[in-house]
Design a protein around this motif. Structure first.
Motif, short mmCIF file in Angstrom:
data_model
loop_
_atom_site.label_atom_id
_atom_site.label_comp_id
_atom_site.label_asym_id
_atom_site.label_seq_id
_atom_site.Cartn_x
_atom_site.Cartn_y
_atom_site.Cartn_z
N TYR A 73 43.54 38.88 28.91
CA TYR A 73 43.79 37.44 28.83
C TYR A 73 44.74 37.18 27.66
O TYR A 73 44.64 37.89 26.64
N PRO A 74 45.70 36.26 27.71
CA PRO A 74 45.88 35.22 28.73
C PRO A 74 47.04 35.53 29.70
O PRO A 74 47.84 34.65 29.98
N SER A 75 47.16 36.74 30.18
CA SER A 75 48.21 37.07 31.14
C SER A 75 47.99 36.27 32.44
O SER A 75 46.86 35.89 32.76
N ASN A 76 49.09 36.03 33.17
CA ASN A 76 48.99 35.33 34.45
C ASN A 76 48.07 36.08 35.41
O ASN A 76 47.32 35.48 36.19
N SER A 77 48.13 37.42 35.35
CA SER A 77 47.30 38.25 36.22
C SER A 77 45.81 38.02 35.93
O SER A 77 45.01 37.87 36.86
N ARG A 78 45.45 38.00 34.65
CA ARG A 78 44.04 37.80 34.28
C ARG A 78 43.57 36.40 34.66
O ARG A 78 42.45 36.22 35.19
N ILE A 79 44.41 35.40 34.40
CA ILE A 79 44.05 34.03 34.74
C ILE A 79 43.84 33.89 36.25
O ILE A 79 42.90 33.24 36.72
N SER A 80 44.72 34.54 37.03
CA SER A 80 44.59 34.50 38.48
C SER A 80 43.30 35.17 38.94
O SER A 80 42.60 34.66 39.83
N ALA A 81 42.98 36.32 38.33
CA ALA A 81 41.75 37.05 38.70
C ALA A 81 40.51 36.21 38.40
O ALA A 81 39.59 36.10 39.24
N LEU A 82 40.48 35.59 37.23
CA LEU A 82 39.34 34.77 36.85
C LEU A 82 39.17 33.59 37.82
O LEU A 82 38.05 33.25 38.21
N LYS A 83 40.28 32.97 38.21
CA LYS A 83 40.22 31.85 39.14
C LYS A 83 39.76 32.32 40.52
O LYS A 83 38.97 31.63 41.19
N TYR A 84 40.23 33.49 40.92
CA TYR A 84 39.84 34.05 42.22
C TYR A 84 38.33 34.31 42.26
O TYR A 84 37.65 33.95 43.23
N PHE A 85 37.80 34.90 41.21
CA PHE A 85 36.36 35.17 41.16
C PHE A 85 35.57 33.87 41.07
O PHE A 85 34.54 33.70 41.73
N GLU A 86 36.07 32.94 40.26
CA GLU A 86 35.37 31.66 40.09
C GLU A 86 35.33 30.87 41.39
O GLU A 86 34.30 30.29 41.74
N ASP A 87 36.47 30.84 42.12
CA ASP A 87 36.52 30.11 43.39
C ASP A 87 35.56 30.68 44.42
O ASP A 87 35.16 29.98 45.36
N ASN A 88 35.21 31.96 44.25
CA ASN A 88 34.31 32.61 45.21
C ASN A 88 32.91 32.84 44.62
O ASN A 88 32.14 33.65 45.14
N ASN A 89 32.62 32.10 43.55
CA ASN A 89 31.28 32.09 42.94
C ASN A 89 30.75 33.48 42.60
O ASN A 89 29.61 33.84 42.93
N ILE A 90 31.62 34.28 41.97
CA ILE A 90 31.19 35.61 41.56
C ILE A 90 31.69 35.87 40.15
O ILE A 90 32.79 35.45 39.76
N LYS A 91 30.88 36.55 39.37
CA LYS A 91 31.27 36.90 38.01
C LYS A 91 31.43 38.41 37.91
O LYS A 91 30.53 39.17 38.24
N ILE A 92 32.60 38.83 37.48
CA ILE A 92 32.92 40.25 37.35
C ILE A 92 33.19 40.58 35.88
O ILE A 92 34.01 39.92 35.24
N GLU A 93 32.52 41.56 35.38
CA GLU A 93 32.79 42.05 34.02
C GLU A 93 33.64 43.30 34.15
O GLU A 93 33.19 44.33 34.64
N PRO A 94 34.91 43.23 33.76
CA PRO A 94 35.78 44.40 33.91
C PRO A 94 35.34 45.57 33.04
O PRO A 94 34.84 45.38 31.93
N LYS A 95 35.55 46.76 33.57
CA LYS A 95 35.25 47.96 32.79
C LYS A 95 36.28 48.14 31.69
O LYS A 95 35.96 48.60 30.59
N MET A 96 37.53 47.78 31.98
CA MET A 96 38.60 47.91 30.99
C MET A 96 39.49 46.68 31.03
O MET A 96 39.74 46.13 32.10
N ASN A 97 39.98 46.27 29.85
CA ASN A 97 40.95 45.20 29.72
C ASN A 97 42.24 45.84 29.20
O ASN A 97 42.26 46.35 28.08
N ILE A 98 43.29 45.80 30.00
CA ILE A 98 44.52 46.53 29.68
C ILE A 98 45.60 45.54 29.23
O ILE A 98 45.75 44.46 29.79
N ALA A 99 46.38 45.95 28.24
CA ALA A 99 47.36 45.06 27.61
C ALA A 99 48.48 44.63 28.55
O ALA A 99 48.89 43.48 28.55
N SER A 100 48.99 45.55 29.37
CA SER A 100 50.13 45.22 30.24
C SER A 100 49.86 45.69 31.65
O SER A 100 49.03 46.59 31.89
N SER A 101 50.60 45.12 32.59
CA SER A 101 50.41 45.49 33.99
C SER A 101 50.85 46.94 34.25
O SER A 101 50.26 47.63 35.08
#
Length: 293
Positions: free
Chosen positions: A198-226
Motif C-alpha cells: 500500500y498505497p500502490s494502485n494494485s494494492r488499492i484495487s485488491a483491497l476494493k476487490y476483496f471488500e466488494d466481495n465481503n472477504i478479508k485476505i491477509e497477504p503472506k507477503m507485501n512486496i514493494a514493486s510489481s
C-alpha cells in the motif's frame, strides 16, 4: 523606450566604420541609415560618432554603448539559436513518470521509436510511487505520467486512455493443478497470497476487490514493486494479484499460470496523465503522438 532596430543599425555602422558599407549590409539606403543614426543620437541626446572624410569613428560614449550592444546582440543570437535547436528537436528534455514494470513491459518500445526519430532529446524517467508522481506532475517536476488510471479521477488532471488491461491472479508451476480449474474468491484463503505494498494502485484495487466481495485476505507477503512481486510469484511463494499486461510474456512462455477466480477482478484503463490547462512542449507532443499511434 528606444527601438531596438536603431541599436542594430548603430552596431552595423560602428562595425563597418562607414555609412555606405553599413547600408549595403543592412540592405537599406545610405540616407536612411544616416537618418536613423541621427534619430538615435537625438533620442539619446548625445553624439555617438566622430565624422571624418573616410567614414565614422565611435566617440567615447559610442564606444561604451557599442560594447553593451555587442553583448546584447550576441546573447540574442545565442537565444535565437537555442530556440531554433529546441523547435527543430536538436535539444530538449522530456520528463516522464511511470512504474518500473510498465516502463519495461510497455513503454520501452515507444521510447526506442522516439529516440530513433529524435536522438538529441533527453528522456528523464521518474519511477516514484503514483502519489508522488502526481505531486511532481502538479509542481512541474515532470511533464506527464504513463500509468494506470485511479478509481477516482483528479479534477486537476487530464486522462487519455491508451489501452485496457485487467488484474488477474497468477502462480508458478507449483500450482499447475489450478490451471484448468476455477476458484471461488473464498477459496483464496487456502493459499498464500502475495500483494504489492500500500498505497500502490494494485494494492488499492485488491483491497476494493476483496471488500466488494465481503472477504478479508491477509497477504503472506507485501512486496514493494510489481516487478518484485512477479519475481516472488515465479519463485513459488504464493498466488499473486497482478496486472495482466505485466505478465503476458511469462504467461505465453508458460513460466507461470493464470489462476481463474470468480468473480473476476475489474478491467482497468491505463494511459497518459497530464496537468489540465497545461500546454505540453513540442517534444512532449511528438512523444504523445507516437504513443497514440
Amino acid at each position: 523606450m528606444i527601438n531596438l532596430e536603431l541599436y542594430r543599425i548603430f552596431y552595423v555602422v560602428a562595425e563597418s566604420g562607414n555609412i555606405t558599407k553599413a547600408s549595403k549590409k543592412l540592405c537599406i539606403s545610405q540616407p536612411a541609415v544616416t537618418k536613423q543614426i541621427k534619430n538615435l543620437e537625438s533620442q539619446l541626446n548625445t553624439p555617438l560618432f566622430i565624422r571624418t572624410k573616410k567614414g565614422v569613428i565611435l566617440n567615447e560614449c559610442g564606444q561604451k554603448i557599442f560594447l553593451n550592444i555587442k553583448q546584447a546582440l550576441t546573447l540574442l543570437d545565442e537565444t535565437n539559436q537555442m530556440i531554433k535547436d529546441f523547435t527543430q528537436f536538436n535539444t530538449g528534455t522530456i520528463k516522464i513518470g511511470i512504474s518500473t514494470t510498465l516502463m519495461k513491459k510497455y513503454l520501452l518500445k515507444y521510447i526506442e521509436v522516439f529516440h530513433n526519430n529524435y536522438p538529441n532529446i533527453i528522456i528523464d524517467i521518474y519511477t516514484d510511487p503514483t502519489k508522488e508522481l502526481i505531486t511532481k506532475l502538479k509542481n512541474g517536476t515532470i511533464d506527464l505520467i504513463i500509468g494506470k488510471f485511479p478509481d477516482n479521477y483528479d479534477n486537476d488532471l487530464n486522462y487519455y486512455e491508451l489501452g485496457k488491461s485487467k488484474y488477474i491472479f497468477i502462480a508458478n508451476k507449483k500450482y499447475y493443478d489450478l490451471e484448468n480449474s476455477t476458484l471461488k474468491i473464498t477459496d483464496l484463503k487456502k493459499y498464500p497470497i502475495l500483494l504489492q505494498e500500500y498505497p500502490s494502485n494494485s494494492r488499492i484495487s485488491a483491497l476494493k476487490y476483496f471488500e466488494d466481495n465481503n472477504i478479508k485476505i491477509e497477504p503472506k507477503m507485501n512486496i514493494a514493486s510489481s516487478s518484485l512481486l512477479i519475481d516472488f510469484i515465479n519463485l513459488g511463494y504464493g498466488i499473486g494479484y497482478v496486472t495482466e499486461l505485466y505478465v503476458q510474456e511469462e504467461l505465453r512462455k508458460g513460466n507461470i499460470i493464470k489462476v481463474n477466480v470468480v468473480p473476476q477482478p475489474n478491467i482497468i484503463s491505463f494511459g497518459i496523465i497530464s496537468l489540465k490547462n497545461n500546454i505540453l512542449t513540442n517534444h512532449c507532443k511528438k512523444f504523445v503522438e507516437i504513443l497514440k499511434k
